[in-house]
Design an enzyme around this catalytic site. Structure first.
Site, PDB file in Angstrom:
ATOM      1  N   TYR A  75       1.318   1.627  13.502  1.00  0.00           N
ATOM      2  CA  TYR A  75       2.431   2.853  12.543  1.00  0.00           C
ATOM      3  C   TYR A  75       2.129   4.159  12.717  1.00  0.00           C
ATOM      4  O   TYR A  75       0.846   4.542  12.625  1.00  0.00           O
ATOM      5  CB  TYR A  75       2.824   2.177  11.258  1.00  0.00           C
ATOM      6  N   ASP A 110      -6.363  -6.333  -2.240  1.00  0.00           N
ATOM      7  CA  ASP A 110      -5.013  -6.474  -2.568  1.00  0.00           C
ATOM      8  C   ASP A 110      -4.655  -7.535  -3.534  1.00  0.00           C
ATOM      9  O   ASP A 110      -3.793  -7.331  -4.463  1.00  0.00           O
ATOM     10  CB  ASP A 110      -4.427  -6.976  -1.267  1.00  0.00           C
ATOM     11  N   HIS A 165       0.900  -1.241   0.044  1.00  0.00           N
ATOM     12  CA  HIS A 165      -0.039  -0.200   0.020  1.00  0.00           C
ATOM     13  C   HIS A 165       1.056   1.282  -0.022  1.00  0.00           C
ATOM     14  O   HIS A 165       1.846   1.283   0.696  1.00  0.00           O
ATOM     15  CB  HIS A 165      -0.871   0.217   1.311  1.00  0.00           C
ATOM     16  N   LYS A 213       6.079   6.271   7.142  1.00  0.00           N
ATOM     17  CA  LYS A 213       5.576   5.548   8.085  1.00  0.00           C
ATOM     18  C   LYS A 213       6.697   5.147   9.134  1.00  0.00           C
ATOM     19  O   LYS A 213       7.849   4.742   8.640  1.00  0.00           O
ATOM     20  CB  LYS A 213       5.165   4.378   7.576  1.00  0.00           C
TER      21      LYS A 213
END
Length: 182
Positions: free
Chosen positions: A132, A169, A62, A72
């Site tokens: 995250y 996904d 992603h 991140k």
């Protein structure tokens, strides 16, 4: 805090200093001053995210496009994952290359993945809690994905059996057809 560049130097393994005794463990999972010193520039995190994944779940790859591109800082609060960052910056000498690192509650390692990378992981434990920090807010209009098992990328996922992957996904395009960064 110890910061170690990985094979793709912009991706850093972050290892906090832990204090352990008979009572348990204490460590700072994030300290803004130490983090800026470790990465060499200011980073502003605006959102924290958390997921819980069962053994064998693959999430990713992603990312978000500019102007909502996200850096991140990824860590695991329970269990373990194999975490992956894929360089999608066309101007980078490591464009199309990936790095991976096992992150776990036991090793306390974190991965700093700057904007310009796609991110994903596979859960290596019965339940993996991944937390995250992100440098931009979630933006559905700018959200993109790359197929996690694209043979053109060749990520060596440590899979034991058939992974569980979301329909979204599974429908992601291969790297060669993905929107990338300049």
């Amino acid at each position: 805090m110890k910061a170690t560049p990985l094979r793709i130097r912009d991706v850093l393994r972050i290892e906090p200093r832990a204090f352990e005794d008979e009572r348990g463990v204490f460590f700072e999972s994030f300290n803004a001053r130490a983090f800026v010193e470790a990465v060499g520039h200011a980073v502003e995190f605006v959102q924290d995210n958390q997921s819980v994944s069962r053994l064998g779940v693959v999430r990713g790859l992603h990312y978000q496009l500019p102007p909502a591109a996200q850096g991140k800082l990824v860590r695991v609060a329970a269990g373990a994952v194999f975490d992956v960052a894929l360089d999608i910056r066309r101007s980078s000498s490591s464009f199309g290359q990936w790095v991976g690192e096992t992150l776990s509650a036991d090793n306390r390692r974190q991965l700093y993945i700057p904007a310009g990378f796609a991110h994903g992981f596979v859960a290596l434990s019965e339940d993996a809690v991944v937390i995250y920090k992100a440098t931009a807010f979630y933006s559905p209009a700018d959200e993109r994905a790359i197929r996690w098992d694209d043979p053109g990328i060749g990520i060596a996922w440590p899979l034991a059996g058939t992974p569980l992957v979301s329909a979204k996904d599974m429908a992601a395009p291969p790297f060669q057809n993905a929107d990338t960064f300049a």
